[in-house]
Write a protein that holds these residues in place. Structure first.
Motif, short mmCIF file in Angstrom:
data_model
loop_
_atom_site.label_atom_id
_atom_site.label_comp_id
_atom_site.label_asym_id
_atom_site.label_seq_id
_atom_site.Cartn_x
_atom_site.Cartn_y
_atom_site.Cartn_z
N PRO A 169 61.28 41.65 -30.54
CA PRO A 169 61.95 42.95 -30.35
C PRO A 169 61.18 44.06 -31.09
O PRO A 169 60.65 43.84 -32.19
CB PRO A 169 63.33 42.75 -30.98
CG PRO A 169 63.47 41.27 -31.17
CD PRO A 169 62.10 40.74 -31.35
N TYR A 170 61.11 45.23 -30.48
CA TYR A 170 60.50 46.40 -31.09
C TYR A 170 61.55 47.50 -31.16
O TYR A 170 62.25 47.78 -30.17
CB TYR A 170 59.34 46.92 -30.24
CG TYR A 170 58.03 46.21 -30.45
CD1 TYR A 170 56.90 46.91 -30.89
CD2 TYR A 170 57.88 44.86 -30.19
CE1 TYR A 170 55.68 46.28 -31.06
CE2 TYR A 170 56.67 44.21 -30.35
CZ TYR A 170 55.57 44.93 -30.79
OH TYR A 170 54.36 44.29 -30.96
N ALA A 171 61.68 48.13 -32.33
CA ALA A 171 62.49 49.34 -32.43
C ALA A 171 61.76 50.45 -31.69
O ALA A 171 60.60 50.77 -32.01
CB ALA A 171 62.71 49.72 -33.89
N LEU A 188 57.07 52.98 -32.24
CA LEU A 188 57.40 51.73 -31.57
C LEU A 188 56.98 50.62 -32.53
O LEU A 188 55.80 50.31 -32.64
CB LEU A 188 56.64 51.63 -30.24
CG LEU A 188 56.83 50.34 -29.43
CD1 LEU A 188 58.23 50.26 -28.84
CD2 LEU A 188 55.77 50.25 -28.31
N GLN A 189 57.94 50.04 -33.24
CA GLN A 189 57.63 49.13 -34.34
C GLN A 189 58.22 47.76 -34.09
O GLN A 189 59.41 47.63 -33.74
CB GLN A 189 58.18 49.68 -35.65
CG GLN A 189 57.51 50.96 -36.14
CD GLN A 189 56.08 50.73 -36.57
OE1 GLN A 189 55.69 49.61 -36.90
NE2 GLN A 189 55.28 51.79 -36.58
N PRO A 190 57.41 46.69 -34.29
CA PRO A 190 57.96 45.34 -34.14
C PRO A 190 59.00 45.05 -35.20
O PRO A 190 58.87 45.45 -36.36
CB PRO A 190 56.73 44.44 -34.30
CG PRO A 190 55.74 45.26 -35.05
CD PRO A 190 55.99 46.68 -34.67
N ALA A 245 68.37 44.78 -26.57
CA ALA A 245 69.46 45.49 -27.24
C ALA A 245 69.21 46.99 -27.18
O ALA A 245 68.08 47.45 -26.94
CB ALA A 245 69.55 45.02 -28.69
N SER A 246 70.24 47.76 -27.38
CA SER A 246 70.13 49.22 -27.31
C SER A 246 69.09 49.72 -28.31
O SER A 246 69.03 49.28 -29.46
CB SER A 246 71.49 49.85 -27.62
OG SER A 246 71.40 51.26 -27.59
N GLY A 247 68.25 50.64 -27.85
CA GLY A 247 67.23 51.24 -28.71
C GLY A 247 66.03 50.35 -28.96
O GLY A 247 65.26 50.61 -29.88
N ARG A 325 63.39 46.60 -21.55
CA ARG A 325 63.58 47.81 -22.36
C ARG A 325 65.01 48.31 -22.19
O ARG A 325 65.58 48.22 -21.12
CB ARG A 325 62.62 48.93 -21.94
CG ARG A 325 61.14 48.61 -22.13
CD ARG A 325 60.29 49.87 -21.93
NE ARG A 325 60.42 50.78 -23.04
CZ ARG A 325 60.64 52.10 -22.93
NH1 ARG A 325 60.80 52.65 -21.74
NH2 ARG A 325 60.73 52.86 -24.00
N ASN A 326 65.54 48.83 -23.29
CA ASN A 326 66.85 49.47 -23.26
C ASN A 326 66.81 50.67 -24.20
O ASN A 326 67.63 50.81 -25.10
CB ASN A 326 67.95 48.49 -23.67
CG ASN A 326 69.34 49.03 -23.36
OD1 ASN A 326 69.49 50.04 -22.68
ND2 ASN A 326 70.35 48.36 -23.87
N ALA A 327 65.79 51.52 -23.98
CA ALA A 327 65.61 52.73 -24.79
C ALA A 327 66.25 53.88 -24.02
O ALA A 327 65.74 54.34 -23.01
CB ALA A 327 64.12 52.99 -25.02
N GLU A 328 67.39 54.34 -24.53
CA GLU A 328 68.25 55.23 -23.74
C GLU A 328 67.69 56.63 -23.61
O GLU A 328 67.73 57.24 -22.54
CB GLU A 328 69.64 55.29 -24.37
CG GLU A 328 70.60 56.20 -23.63
CD GLU A 328 71.99 56.21 -24.27
OE1 GLU A 328 72.84 56.98 -23.81
OE2 GLU A 328 72.19 55.45 -25.23
#
Length: 424
Positions: A169-171, A188-190, A245-247, A325-328
């Motif tokens: 997952p990446y933020a 974009l961070q792991p 997950a979200s974000g 991806r789930n980057a809103e």
């Protein structure tokens, strides 16, 4: 896509795409069944015969899956396999843009070796192997690839101590248009988490195809990994199912042995070459069909994909693909669209060994990728006409060229238009 607001995605895009898929599959089945019925019969056909279709614009050899309990060809029991779903598998050679009945298409598996699956007694490790490669999976690595050996070159492709096909997952501060790293001030961070693998299942053990499936969790989020290895194929197939997950964005990592200084990849109509991390950071490319990371002109491996357009490479030897991806919404800038995607989606891709990889000018990787993405299609018919039992609508020479599309001419529907691609 960039304008997929939730209401558009849920109420328009998904229903309409599902309807288009259902209609096109029904049209394909209807057309192929009509052709099968028009083929010249033979006394040995019995009640029905299998007809295999190749919709690609080049001749090919590969695995055919006949759904249901289709009758086997006479004397062929030692050259086929039953699939986990109850269908029948056999290897076939098919003409460009054409078809062949089973007795004309079938080839012997001995020439390509066998595919096998071995699971250790404790169920903690699985090994898929054919004449070209050997892949070792481990439960404590979330059923990732801890070893991938190019048997012809005798080389290990995965960095020692690392895991391939690992989900990370990446933020992601990005949104529907851009990753977070593509905007000033965002990132974009792991965010690697705790990885656990549950008990796996051997779906098929060969000799034509081996399949292994298992569930894995990353920070409590569930994913499914399926691996497939086909006799004679120089690549390991993977089907991964999950969501983000979200974000976040969920990436797949392949840490290859050795550095990378160039990336070759397909484009919608041709191919291109890129430097790693061109933007000074992780740089995703809109790849099509195939990508080949290189070092000093030699391929490290190749990735084939159906529907995974965003891939990147790092100089130290890491290949990264964006699976979910789930980057809103973009956090540092805003282009005017936002949306979420919480659905589990299955994504298909494959990792090819370097032995046999050739220049994009040869067309080899594009043809292998297209064959991976578009399997042969088989129907069970009752021949009762006069068409030949094997037929090719059109083919091209030299062999690196391929037909990429066929259509009826708009002004003259009886005229057939062929689109030919020459990779040189």
């Amino acid at each position: 896509t960039g304008t997929a607001l939730d209401a558009v995605y849920e109420n328009e895009q998904l229903p309409r795409l599902a309807a288009a898929l259902a209609q096109s599959e029904a049209a394909r089945t209807s057309a192929c069944t009509e052709i099968a019925a028009a083929i010249r019969p033979r006394a040995s056909d019995g009640d029905a015969t299998v007809v295999v279709f190749n919709s690609l614009g080049f001749a090919r050899h590969g695995l055919v899956e006949v759904p249901g309990s289709a009758p086997a060809a006479t004397g062929s029991r030692d050259r086929e396999q039953t699939s986990a779903e109850g269908g029948r598998l056999f290897l076939a050679r098919l003409p460009s843009l054409g078809y062949a009945t089973e007795e004309r298409a079938r080839t012997a598996p001995d020439a390509t070796g066998r595919a096998s699956l071995e699971v250790t007694p404790d169920g903690a490790m699985a090994v898929l192997e054919n004449a070209a490669l050997r892949a070792t999976l481990r439960q404590d690595a979330g059923w990732g690839i801890v070893s991938l050996v190019d048997k012809r070159a005798g080389k290990e492709l995965i960095q020692p101590g690392e895991v391939g096909n690992a989900f990370v997952p990446y933020a992601d501060d990005g949104g529907l248009y851009r990753f977070g790293s593509e905007m000033p001030g965002c990132a974009l961070q792991p965010s690697p988490g705790v990885v656990r693998g549950s008990a796996g299942t051997a779906l098929e053990r060969g000799p034509l195809r081996a399949r292994f499936v298992a569930e894995t969790t990353v920070d409590g989020r569930s994913f499914q990994k399926e691996y497939q290895l086909v006799a004679g194929e120089p690549y390991l197939r993977m089907i991964s199912t999950g969501s983000a997950a979200s974000g976040t964005s969920v990436m797949v990592h392949f840490p290859v042995s050795g550095r990378i200084d160039r990336l070759l990849h397909g484009t919608p109509c041709h191919w291109d070459r890129k430097r790693p991390e061109r933007a000074g950071t992780l740089t995703f490319e809109a790849t099509h069909d195939f990508l080949v990371p290189q070092f000093h002109g030699k391929a490290r491996l190749a990735i084939f994909h159906a529907g995974v357009p965003a891939w990147a490479v790092r100089r130290e030897g890491l290949v990264i693909g964006a699976l979910w991806r789930n980057a809103e919404r973009e956090q540092c800038d805003f282009y005017g669209a936002q949306g979420t995607d919480t659905r589990d989606v299955a994504v298909s891709y494959a990792l090819r060994i370097p032995t046999g990889i050739r220049s994009p000018r040869s067309g080899t990787q594009l043809q292998e990728a297209r064959a991976f993405e578009t399997p042969p299609f088989a129907v069970i018919g009752r021949p009762a006409g006069s068409l030949p039992r094997a037929f090719s609508l059109a083919s091209v020479a030299p062999p690196q060229a391929m037909i990429t599309a066929t259509k009826a001419a708009t002004a003259a529907p009886d005229t057939l238009v062929l689109r030919v691609y020459q990779p040189t």
